[in-house]
Design a protein around this motif. Structure first.
Motif, PDB file in Angstrom:
ATOM      1  N   THR A  75     -73.178 -59.452-117.362  1.00 47.36           N
ATOM      2  CA  THR A  75     -73.821 -58.208-116.918  1.00 47.36           C
ATOM      3  C   THR A  75     -75.259 -58.137-117.407  1.00 47.36           C
ATOM      4  OG1 THR A  75     -71.683 -57.070-116.939  1.00 47.36           O
ATOM      5  CG2 THR A  75     -73.662 -55.695-116.943  1.00 47.36           C
ATOM      6  N   LEU A  78     -77.364 -60.650-115.314  1.00 45.38           N
ATOM      7  CA  LEU A  78     -77.645 -60.170-113.961  1.00 45.38           C
ATOM      8  C   LEU A  78     -78.669 -59.038-113.968  1.00 45.38           C
ATOM      9  CD1 LEU A  78     -74.023 -60.091-112.458  1.00 45.38           C
ATOM     10  CD2 LEU A  78     -75.783 -61.820-112.074  1.00 45.38           C
ATOM     11  N   GLU A 140     -67.501 -61.134-106.179  1.00 48.33           N
ATOM     12  CA  GLU A 140     -68.121 -60.625-104.944  1.00 48.33           C
ATOM     13  C   GLU A 140     -69.646 -60.648-105.046  1.00 48.33           C
ATOM     14  OE1 GLU A 140     -66.476 -56.793-104.372  1.00 48.33           O
ATOM     15  OE2 GLU A 140     -64.475 -57.527-103.783  1.00 48.33           O
ATOM     16  N   THR A 141     -70.177 -60.294-106.212  1.00 44.74           N
ATOM     17  CA  THR A 141     -71.630 -60.329-106.402  1.00 44.74           C
ATOM     18  C   THR A 141     -72.154 -61.750-106.281  1.00 44.74           C
ATOM     19  OG1 THR A 141     -71.505 -58.411-107.874  1.00 44.74           O
ATOM     20  CG2 THR A 141     -73.503 -59.746-107.982  1.00 44.74           C
ATOM     21  N   TRP A 142     -71.443 -62.698-106.887  1.00 43.72           N
ATOM     22  CA  TRP A 142     -71.868 -64.101-106.855  1.00 43.72           C
ATOM     23  C   TRP A 142     -71.813 -64.653-105.426  1.00 43.72           C
ATOM     24  CZ3 TRP A 142     -74.324 -66.236-110.743  1.00 43.72           C
ATOM     25  CH2 TRP A 142     -74.503 -67.616-110.766  1.00 43.72           C
TER      26      TRP A 142
END
Length: 309
Positions: A75, A78, A140-142
């Protein structure tokens, strides 16, 4: 079925209130009884199970702690690389470690029985399923960032094409900065002209490489995200194009200009060629006159009379 300590703890408030009620019903003269009830209630509360209950086995606790630390590290990575976007370049290490930590939880099995299964205790023991939710969010972000398109197959580092692109990107920014002569305020148009002239070759290479990577990516992928490169490359190219076209007002000659002009000219001259050919054809055409039958018969009669006269 709830464990016994839960039932006991749930009954403690009712039992303490009952004791206090009995002491109060005894009247103000029964002060020692009230004090005894209060002491007994406190003893009942303190006699319960400790507040920090060992709900997980030690090995499961260590796995959960490792996942929590990995989630915090990813986190932080990112968030720090959100602008300008450098997610895939700087966060592939924390992401791989978090995947390994989640895999350790999913595969971990206790020593004695099924009830000590760490996967069951951590992942599916409650409705919220915090660990599963966090893992899905990071995945999902990746995937939305398409980082796999910029990394090697084992995701241990950037691919060769991505490194080549980022190298050209850094050279382009260095060229922009160098030709601006370090002036940050009131940049004159002459400096912009120097940027367009001296950085044209580097920018052209960068733009061509980006277009090539896009074509290769579209040909090689079938997923919904295959039409996009990783977010790092896309954001870098967007920044460069905005600087080139909007800030410096430079233009890049289109390589397809000549074919477009040739095809447009051919289509434009088609009507002229058509009408010219029609005119020439109609002019050269011979008209054939057809005589009426009566005129032909009279002409034949005159010829016969001349013959026998």
């Amino acid at each position: 079925m709830a464990p016994p300590w839960c039932l006991c703890r749930a009954l403690l408030p009712a039992l303490a209130l009952a004791l206090l009620g009995l002491a109060a019903a005894a009247g103000p003269r029964q002060t020692p009884a009230l004090e005894l009830a209060e002491e007994l209630a406190e003893e009942l509360w303190s006699a319960g199970l400790p507040g920090d209950l060992p709900e997980l086995e030690p090995e499961c606790r260590s796995l959960l702690a490792a996942f929590a630390e990995g989630s915090a590290a990813l986190t932080d990575c990112l968030g720090r690389r959100a602008r300008p976007v450098r997610l895939c370049q700087g966060c592939h290490g924390p992401y791989r470690r978090l995947l390994a930590q989640y895999g350790s939880i999913a595969r971990a099995v206790g020593n004695s029985s099924e009830s000590h299964n760490c996967a069951k205790s951590i992942l599916t023991s409650d409705r919220l399923q915090i660990v599963v939710t966090l893992s899905e969010f990071f995945n999902e972000t990746w995937e939305a960032a398409n980082c796999a398109n910029c990394l090697k197959n084992n995701s241990e580092g950037l691919s060769n094409s991505t490194e080549e692109f980022l190298d050209l990107f850094n050279k382009s920014l260095t060229c922009f900065e160098h030709n601006l002569q370090g002036q940050a305020i009131d940049l004159s148009p002459s400096n912009y002209t120097e940027v367009c002239k001296n950085c044209n070759e580097t920018y052209t290479k960068l733009n061509d490489l980006y277009n090539h990577l896009q074509r290769m990516n579209r040909q090689g992928g079938e997923s919904a995200h295959s039409a996009h490169l990783c977010i790092d490359v896309e954001d870098a190219m967007n920044i460069t194009r905005k600087l080139w076209s909007r800030t410096f007002n430079c233009s890049l000659p289109c390589s397809d200009t000549v074919p477009v002009i040739a095809v447009s000219s051919f289509i434009l001259f088609l009507p002229i060629v058509f009408y010219l050919s029609s005119f020439l054809h109609s002019k050269q055409k011979k008209r054939i006159l057809i005589l009426p039958k009566r005129i032909q018969s009279n002409a034949n009669l005159v010829n016969i009379q001349e013959k026998y006269s």
